[in-house]
Design an enzyme around this catalytic site. Sequence first.
Site, PDB file in Angstrom:
ATOM      1  N   GLY A  91      25.279  39.908  28.081  1.00  0.00           N
ATOM      2  CA  GLY A  91      25.982  40.286  26.858  1.00  0.00           C
ATOM      3  C   GLY A  91      25.034  40.812  25.796  1.00  0.00           C
ATOM      4  O   GLY A  91      25.405  40.951  24.633  1.00  0.00           O
ATOM      5  N   SER A 115      28.331  43.842  29.268  1.00  0.00           N
ATOM      6  CA  SER A 115      29.247  44.311  28.227  1.00  0.00           C
ATOM      7  C   SER A 115      28.620  44.037  26.871  1.00  0.00           C
ATOM      8  O   SER A 115      28.107  42.943  26.641  1.00  0.00           O
ATOM      9  CB  SER A 115      30.600  43.605  28.322  1.00  0.00           C
ATOM     10  OG  SER A 115      31.452  44.054  27.277  1.00  0.00           O
ATOM     11  N   HIS A 148      28.191  42.630  10.532  1.00  0.00           N
ATOM     12  CA  HIS A 148      27.686  41.465  11.263  1.00  0.00           C
ATOM     13  C   HIS A 148      26.802  40.606  10.356  1.00  0.00           C
ATOM     14  O   HIS A 148      26.386  41.029   9.285  1.00  0.00           O
ATOM     15  CB  HIS A 148      26.879  41.890  12.497  1.00  0.00           C
ATOM     16  CG  HIS A 148      27.735  42.306  13.656  1.00  0.00           C
ATOM     17  ND1 HIS A 148      28.217  43.579  13.784  1.00  0.00           N
ATOM     18  CD2 HIS A 148      28.191  41.605  14.737  1.00  0.00           C
ATOM     19  CE1 HIS A 148      28.942  43.662  14.893  1.00  0.00           C
ATOM     20  NE2 HIS A 148      28.943  42.482  15.490  1.00  0.00           N
ATOM     21  N   HIS A 149      26.484  39.432  10.848  1.00  0.00           N
ATOM     22  CA  HIS A 149      25.641  38.465  10.135  1.00  0.00           C
ATOM     23  C   HIS A 149      24.230  39.012   9.899  1.00  0.00           C
ATOM     24  O   HIS A 149      23.792  39.964  10.555  1.00  0.00           O
ATOM     25  CB  HIS A 149      25.562  37.157  10.937  1.00  0.00           C
ATOM     26  CG  HIS A 149      25.126  37.362  12.357  1.00  0.00           C
ATOM     27  ND1 HIS A 149      23.797  37.374  12.745  1.00  0.00           N
ATOM     28  CD2 HIS A 149      25.845  37.585  13.487  1.00  0.00           C
ATOM     29  CE1 HIS A 149      23.715  37.580  14.045  1.00  0.00           C
ATOM     30  NE2 HIS A 149      24.943  37.712  14.526  1.00  0.00           N
ATOM     31  N   LYS A 152      21.441  39.493  12.859  1.00  0.00           N
ATOM     32  CA  LYS A 152      21.561  40.467  13.950  1.00  0.00           C
ATOM     33  C   LYS A 152      20.434  41.483  13.867  1.00  0.00           C
ATOM     34  O   LYS A 152      20.161  42.044  12.807  1.00  0.00           O
ATOM     35  CB  LYS A 152      22.921  41.179  13.901  1.00  0.00           C
ATOM     36  CG  LYS A 152      23.172  42.081  15.110  1.00  0.00           C
ATOM     37  CD  LYS A 152      24.627  42.490  15.198  1.00  0.00           C
ATOM     38  CE  LYS A 152      24.869  43.446  16.363  1.00  0.00           C
ATOM     39  NZ  LYS A 152      24.542  42.819  17.681  1.00  0.00           N
ATOM     40  N   THR A 159      28.662  47.258  20.202  1.00  0.00           N
ATOM     41  CA  THR A 159      30.109  47.497  20.253  1.00  0.00           C
ATOM     42  C   THR A 159      30.481  48.769  19.502  1.00  0.00           C
ATOM     43  O   THR A 159      31.291  49.573  19.978  1.00  0.00           O
ATOM     44  CB  THR A 159      30.869  46.299  19.659  1.00  0.00           C
ATOM     45  OG1 THR A 159      30.523  45.124  20.386  1.00  0.00           O
ATOM     46  CG2 THR A 159      32.370  46.518  19.724  1.00  0.00           C
TER      47      THR A 159
END
EC number: 1.17.1.8
Length: 258
Positions: A91, A115, A148-149, A152, A159
């Site tokens: 992931g 993914s 995002h946080h 990251k 994505t």
Amino acid sequence: MDLSIIVIGASGRMGKTIIQVAQEQGIIIDAVIDRPTRLTSLASYNIASDSEPDKIFSRYPQAVVIDFTTPETSISMAQVAQKYGNPIIIGTTGFTLEQFDTLETLAKTSRIFWSPNMSIGINVLLKTLPQMAQILGNEYNIEIVEVHHNKKKDAPSGTAMRIAETLSTSRHWDLEKVACYNREGIVGERPQEQIGIQTIRGGDVVGVHTIYFIGPGERIEITHQADSRKNFAQGALKAAEWIIKQKAGRLYTMMDII
């Protein structure tokens, strides 16, 4: 065949969540792998642990490896998994083209599932967005915003890039030519063949992706909001259950499941 797993980076945010969800679902956790300095923090799990994947993979060759770490670590784990026959679920995001080529090559002879987002919702969205883009046509400009946080490391998110790739393909565009990651100063009129991809970082946001189709006199906004990392863990475990029934030959993704 009963599912059993090996969790890579077990002390991290996703590693902990995967262990929690696996335990809730009654899935066997054979072992965990992490850096030597973090192994003591994993003792409470009472699970086999090590920093050397060879020792663990050779001991549990039927276990599915689950990895949400870094591109370098994921490639390394996939290589060791190939050696012992372990299927692997990845992931991780932020792969270079060369690293991704390595993954695809490994997938020809080992079972690899990758993914950038294991959420079922996001992947259903990826499946339906091309139809919207085609029906609306080029008059509707496409913009993508991801949040995002602040921990990251890669930007834009994997994505967001997957969404952009899906939409550019649906319009027969080359993403490298039409992607716009920043606008500043006098940039002129927006070209019709362009996909804006903007990044926001802050706080502890798990993940929000919004796709805009902006046309004459109207705007369509589609937002996917991840409220918990549990949905990523659930998707990864679903993939693990699926991949043990598959054969090597190509890189599998969530599109093969939904």
